[in-house]
Design a protein around this motif. Structure first.
Motif, short mmCIF file in Angstrom:
data_model
loop_
_atom_site.label_atom_id
_atom_site.label_comp_id
_atom_site.label_asym_id
_atom_site.label_seq_id
_atom_site.Cartn_x
_atom_site.Cartn_y
_atom_site.Cartn_z
N ALA A 93 0.81 -1.22 0.10
CA ALA A 93 0.07 -0.06 0.07
C ALA A 93 0.97 1.10 0.08
CB ALA A 93 -0.88 0.10 1.36
N LYS A 94 0.46 2.18 -0.91
CA LYS A 94 1.18 3.36 -0.76
C LYS A 94 0.57 4.23 0.13
CE LYS A 94 3.26 5.39 -4.18
NZ LYS A 94 3.75 6.26 -5.55
N GLU A 95 1.49 4.92 1.07
CA GLU A 95 1.35 5.51 2.15
C GLU A 95 2.16 6.86 2.34
OE1 GLU A 95 -1.24 6.23 5.19
OE2 GLU A 95 -1.55 4.49 4.06
N TYR A 96 1.78 7.92 1.60
CA TYR A 96 2.50 9.09 1.36
C TYR A 96 3.64 8.82 0.43
CZ TYR A 96 0.06 10.83 5.58
OH TYR A 96 -0.91 11.04 6.43
N PHE A 97 4.79 8.63 0.69
CA PHE A 97 5.99 8.41 -0.19
C PHE A 97 6.40 7.09 -0.08
CE2 PHE A 97 6.05 12.92 0.09
CZ PHE A 97 5.85 13.20 -1.15
N LEU A 98 5.72 6.35 0.89
CA LEU A 98 6.30 4.88 1.31
C LEU A 98 5.39 3.82 0.70
CD1 LEU A 98 6.67 5.43 5.18
CD2 LEU A 98 8.61 5.46 3.50
N SER A 99 6.08 2.75 0.55
CA SER A 99 5.43 1.69 -0.14
C SER A 99 5.71 0.40 1.03
CB SER A 99 6.16 1.07 -1.43
OG SER A 99 5.51 -0.12 -1.75
N ILE A 100 4.53 0.27 1.72
CA ILE A 100 4.42 -0.71 2.75
C ILE A 100 3.71 -2.08 2.56
CG2 ILE A 100 3.47 -0.89 5.25
CD1 ILE A 100 2.89 2.20 5.00
N PRO A 101 4.37 -3.02 2.74
CA PRO A 101 3.85 -4.50 2.49
C PRO A 101 2.82 -5.03 3.47
CG PRO A 101 6.10 -4.50 3.40
CD PRO A 101 5.88 -3.23 3.37
N ILE A 102 1.67 -5.27 2.76
CA ILE A 102 0.46 -5.57 3.36
C ILE A 102 0.59 -7.32 3.48
CG2 ILE A 102 -2.07 -6.10 3.56
CD1 ILE A 102 -0.97 -3.18 3.49
N GLY A 103 0.39 -7.75 5.05
CA GLY A 103 0.77 -9.15 5.21
C GLY A 103 -0.88 -9.61 5.30
N GLU A 104 -1.84 -8.96 5.68
CA GLU A 104 -3.07 -9.91 6.18
C GLU A 104 -4.06 -8.67 5.78
OE1 GLU A 104 -4.63 -11.86 10.17
OE2 GLU A 104 -2.81 -10.40 10.40
N ILE A 105 -5.27 -9.34 5.56
CA ILE A 105 -6.53 -8.67 5.19
C ILE A 105 -7.56 -9.55 5.85
CG2 ILE A 105 -8.15 -7.95 3.18
CD1 ILE A 105 -5.66 -7.98 1.58
N LEU A 106 -8.54 -8.78 6.70
CA LEU A 106 -9.61 -9.57 7.28
C LEU A 106 -10.81 -8.72 7.25
CD1 LEU A 106 -10.10 -11.66 9.75
CD2 LEU A 106 -9.56 -9.81 11.22
N VAL A 107 -11.99 -9.36 6.90
CA VAL A 107 -13.21 -8.83 6.89
C VAL A 107 -14.00 -9.36 8.20
CG1 VAL A 107 -15.41 -8.87 5.69
CG2 VAL A 107 -13.38 -8.90 4.30
N ASP A 108 -14.53 -8.41 8.83
CA ASP A 108 -15.21 -8.77 10.04
C ASP A 108 -16.23 -9.66 9.88
OD1 ASP A 108 -13.77 -6.73 11.92
OD2 ASP A 108 -15.24 -5.13 11.45
N GLU A 109 -16.43 -10.65 10.91
CA GLU A 109 -17.80 -11.51 10.96
C GLU A 109 -18.03 -11.73 12.40
OE1 GLU A 109 -20.06 -14.44 10.07
OE2 GLU A 109 -18.62 -13.58 8.33
N PRO A 110 -19.28 -11.23 12.88
CA PRO A 110 -20.26 -10.81 11.97
C PRO A 110 -19.96 -9.50 11.17
CG PRO A 110 -21.11 -10.44 14.20
CD PRO A 110 -19.95 -11.25 14.30
N SER A 111 -20.51 -9.34 10.18
CA SER A 111 -20.19 -8.07 9.29
C SER A 111 -20.68 -6.72 9.94
CB SER A 111 -20.85 -8.29 7.97
OG SER A 111 -20.41 -6.84 7.15
N SER A 112 -19.39 -5.80 9.85
CA SER A 112 -19.45 -4.43 10.50
C SER A 112 -19.29 -3.80 9.21
CB SER A 112 -18.39 -4.20 11.41
OG SER A 112 -17.15 -4.09 10.58
N GLY A 113 -19.16 -4.39 7.95
CA GLY A 113 -19.14 -3.69 6.78
C GLY A 113 -17.67 -2.92 6.76
N LYS A 114 -16.71 -3.19 7.41
CA LYS A 114 -15.27 -3.01 7.22
C LYS A 114 -14.44 -4.20 6.83
CE LYS A 114 -15.76 1.05 9.24
NZ LYS A 114 -15.42 2.19 8.37
N ILE A 115 -13.15 -3.81 6.26
CA ILE A 115 -12.10 -4.68 6.01
C ILE A 115 -10.96 -4.19 6.58
CG2 ILE A 115 -11.92 -3.49 3.63
CD1 ILE A 115 -11.20 -6.41 2.50
#
Length: 136
Positions: A93-115
């Motif tokens: 992910a680009k964050e300002y001038f940095l490129s930060i590696p993403i290691g995990e992605i999680l969708v709430d269960e039960p759903s809050s509509g957030k990732i």
């Protein structure tokens, strides 16, 4: 498609794009999470949960609703589980001038509509799930 001892392997951009969207949605993740071009191969080992995508070139994609650019390398790997990608490699992910590696992605269960996106260093950012729908 080739099947080897529980593995499904696909070749060619169109079928790989379709199968990657189907797989993400099957596991409760938004189908637009991996908007890639020129995919050569993708696959899943359903026994271990390992998924992979190989592309001809890197893709920088701007998600308007999240206000973020995500960089996808030529090879992406992860372990997929219900609502969860872990041990993710090849996504930054680009964050300002940095490129930060993403290691995990999680969708709430039960759903809050957030990732939630987590770095290997423990930093976490949350966004609306719909920001990563197909076509966004």
């Amino acid at each position: 498609m080739a099947e080897k001892a529980g593995k499904e392997i696909y070749h060619g951009h169109d079928i790989c794009l379709k199968k990657s969207i189907e797989l993400l949605e099957e596991f409760g993740l938004p189908g637009g999470l991996l908007p890639l071009d020129n995919i050569e191969e993708c696959g899943v080992d359903r026994e271990s949960g390992l998924i992979w995508i190989k592309a001809k070139k890197r893709v920088d994609h701007y998600f308007k609703k999240a206000g973020r650019t995500v960089i996808y390398g030529t090879e992406i790997r992860a372990t997929i589980q219900k609502n969860h990608l872990r041990n993710l490699t090849g996504v930054r992910a680009k964050e300002y001038f940095l490129s930060i590696p993403i290691g995990e992605i999680l969708v709430d269960e039960p759903s809050s509509g957030k990732i939630h996106f987590k770095t290997f260093g423990g930093i976490s950012k949350s966004f609306p799930v719909e920001a990563f729908a197909v076509g966004e």
